[in-house]
Design an enzyme around this catalytic site. Structure first.
Site, PDB file in Angstrom:
ATOM      1  CG  ASP A 256      -2.264   1.101   1.390  1.00 11.67           C
ATOM      2  OD1 ASP A 256      -2.410   1.936  -0.027  1.00 11.67           O
ATOM      3  OD2 ASP A 256      -2.710   1.486   1.612  1.00 11.67           O
ATOM      4  CB  SER A 257       0.474   4.687  -1.783  1.00 11.40           C
ATOM      5  OG  SER A 257      -0.964   4.869  -0.995  1.00 11.40           O
ATOM      6  N   GLY A 258       0.941   3.910   1.538  1.00 10.04           N
ATOM      7  CA  GLY A 258       0.979   5.393   2.165  1.00 10.04           C
ATOM      8  C   GLY A 258      -0.274   5.900   2.621  1.00 10.04           C
ATOM      9  N   GLY A 259      -0.837   6.320   1.443  1.00 10.44           N
ATOM     10  CA  GLY A 259      -2.403   7.301   2.060  1.00 10.44           C
ATOM     11  C   GLY A 259      -3.568   7.236   2.605  1.00 10.44           C
TER      12      GLY A 259
ATOM     13  CG  ASP B 133      -4.807   7.073  -1.966  1.00  8.56           C
ATOM     14  OD1 ASP B 133      -4.558   6.484  -1.184  1.00  8.56           O
ATOM     15  OD2 ASP B 133      -6.140   6.433  -2.023  1.00  8.56           O
TER      16      ASP B 133
ATOM     17  CD  GLN C  54      -9.891   7.679  -2.499  1.00  2.00           C
ATOM     18  OE1 GLN C  54     -10.631   7.926  -1.657  1.00  2.00           O
ATOM     19  NE2 GLN C  54      -8.870   6.984  -2.009  1.00  2.00           N
TER      20      GLN C  54
ATOM     21  N   GLY D 161     -11.395   4.756  -0.456  1.00  3.29           N
ATOM     22  CA  GLY D 161     -12.071   5.484  -0.274  1.00  3.29           C
ATOM     23  C   GLY D 161     -13.684   4.842   1.368  1.00  3.29           C
TER      24      GLY D 161
ATOM     25  CG  ASP E 129      -6.197  -4.376   1.897  1.00  5.94           C
ATOM     26  OD1 ASP E 129      -6.841  -4.536   1.239  1.00  5.94           O
ATOM     27  OD2 ASP E 129      -5.457  -4.438   3.614  1.00  5.94           O
TER      28      ASP E 129
ATOM     29  CB  CYS F  54     -11.700 -25.189  10.294  1.00  2.00           C
ATOM     30  SG  CYS F  54     -10.055 -24.099  10.168  1.00  2.00           S
TER      31      CYS F  54
ATOM     32  CB  CYS G 129      -6.987 -24.031  10.560  1.00  2.00           C
ATOM     33  SG  CYS G 129      -7.856 -23.787  12.260  1.00  2.00           S
TER      34      CYS G 129
ATOM     35  CB  CYS H   8     -10.172 -26.457  13.523  1.00  2.00           C
ATOM     36  SG  CYS H   8     -10.692 -24.788  14.056  1.00  2.00           S
TER      37      CYS H   8
ATOM     38  CG  HIS I 141     -10.392 -20.593  12.990  1.00  2.00           C
ATOM     39  ND1 HIS I 141     -10.524 -21.686  12.526  1.00  2.00           N
ATOM     40  CD2 HIS I 141     -11.748 -19.991  12.891  1.00  2.00           C
ATOM     41  CE1 HIS I 141     -12.032 -22.196  12.220  1.00  2.00           C
ATOM     42  NE2 HIS I 141     -12.414 -20.374  12.984  1.00  2.00           N
TER      43      HIS I 141
HETATM   44 ZN    ZN Z   1     -10.070 -23.661  11.849  1.00  2.00          ZN
END
Ligand code: ZN
Length: 374
Positions: free
Chosen positions: A89-92, A144, A186, A213, A263, A301, A303, A306, A332
């Site tokens: 990410d740009s930091g904006g 941005d 934006q 945004g 994200d 799950c 993971c 679990c 998890h």
């Molecule tokens: Zn799990």
């Protein structure tokens, strides 16, 4: 081309993002490694959970340890021991979300106080691009202007104007080898401004486009409407990235509107508050009702948490503030969102997305623990 669109179902899409460090099936959830680490989870674990791309952050890495340090020790991939794709990410967002720290913004750049030591610092589009070039990420984001939720139209319009101006300046800058560059649209919830921002940035021809945004505290129905309008205004053959969404319902809703990447810190942040994302809703493991619960966090799950541990044990760890408890919940929660996104992709490929998403949303909307305890 850096993106192959493989299937569509309604507005939902399945594709592949091609980067210098490998292909990423989309839709793709990017775990957030702000400071070159996804908190408490190592790269082998991330890979085993199904992670295909990570997010790093130009703002934080610029201040600690500095992009030159990262470059001198071999770049961000080598530094953090992750050989897969990384988007920075740009930091904006960091600059503008910490609004009290902004000292001055003009067409050249923005001056703000660093969150680390309060000293005045200045970001320009050129510096943000330079930081990301030195980090060596696979996808660099344009700097941005990200206004807060509820910003007046004049402020949104100014953000659109300046974001385009800055994107134009970043377009021709050098990047790391094979580095892609995405612009960020934006316009807040304003349909006309969103369309204008998408049109202006599309005209400049980037490798991909983010919808920025949004998810900054506004109500969800208008936010999803704005996301749909923003996505529809972007070129079909380029990847689309919705910045900052990671709750199970939100992920499904933006995929349904034609988003390919997203994200959020939510899975790991939720873990650090002692909560698990499950098909029964969010479980607060501190709750006494789990004291003798021998089930896994989520029945379906696979993971590490679990497959090996009970809710009773994880509750004990969380209540004793044992590090393993937070780590197991992080593993998890990441796996839960990654599995959800993989299932969404599968549904798009089978032309079954609307039935799949309706069922998934209704399962997730079942009474939560809070409702049950009333
Ligand atoms: Zn799990």
């Amino acid at each position: 081309m850096c993106f192959t669109l493989e299937a569509t179902d309604g507005a939902a899409r399945a594709g592949v993002l091609h980067t210098a460090h490998g292909d990423v099936p989309t839709p793709a959830f990017m775990p957030v490694g702000t400071k070159a680490t996804v908190k408490s989870v190592d790269p082998d674990e991330l890979r085993a959970l199904g992670t295909r791309i990570l997010l790093g952050n130009a703002y934080h890495l610029h201040f600690r340890p500095g992009e030159d340090v990262v470059a001198e020790v071999g770049g961000l991939h080598a530094f953090m021991g992750w050989d897969g794709p990384i988007l920075t990410d740009s930091g904006g967002f960091q600059v503008f979300s910490l609004r009290d720290t902004v000292l001055e913004a003009d067409d050249d750049g923005v001056t703000f106080r660093s969150v680390y030591d309060g000293s005045p610092e200045r970001f320009t589009p050129e510096l943000s691009a330079r930081i990301q070039e030195r980090l060596g990420s696979d996808v660099a984001m344009c700097l941005d202007i990200c206004p807060p939720a509820g910003a007046p139209r004049a402020e949104l319009e100014e953000a659109v104007r300046r974001t385009t101006l800055w994107a134009d300046r970043q377009r021709g800058l050098s990047g790391a080898s094979g580095q892609l560059r995405f612009a960020i649209t934006q316009g807040g919830l304003d349909p006309e401004l969103r369309a204008r921002s998408s049109a202006e940035l599309t005209e400049l021809d980037f490798d991909g486009y983010a919808i920025g945004g949004l998810s900054v505290g506004e109500e969800r129905a208008p936010m999803f409407a704005a996301a749909a309008a923003a996505a529809a205004a972007l070129p079909a053959e380029k990847p689309r990235y919705f910045m900052g969404i990671g709750d199970p319902e939100g992920v499904i809703e933006v995929i349904a509107r034609g988003v390919d990447m997203f994200d959020c810190v939510l899975p790991t942040r939720t873990a650090r508050t002692g909560s698990a994302l499950t098909w029964e809703g969010r479980l607060n493991l501190r709750n006494a009702r789990f004291a003798r619960d021998t089930r896994p966090l989520d029945e379906g799950c696979a993971c590490p948490a679990c497959t090996t541990f009970t809710r009773a044990y994880i509750r004990h760890l969380v209540n004793q503030e044992e590090i393993l408890g937070l780590r197991l919940l992080s593993l998890h929660n990441l796996r839960f969102v990654l599995d959800l996104v993989a299932a969404a992709r599968n549904a798009v490929e089978r032309s079954n997305f609307s039935a799949w998403s309706a069922e998934a949303l209704s399962r997730l909307a079942r009474p939560t623990e809070k409702d049950l305890s009333v």
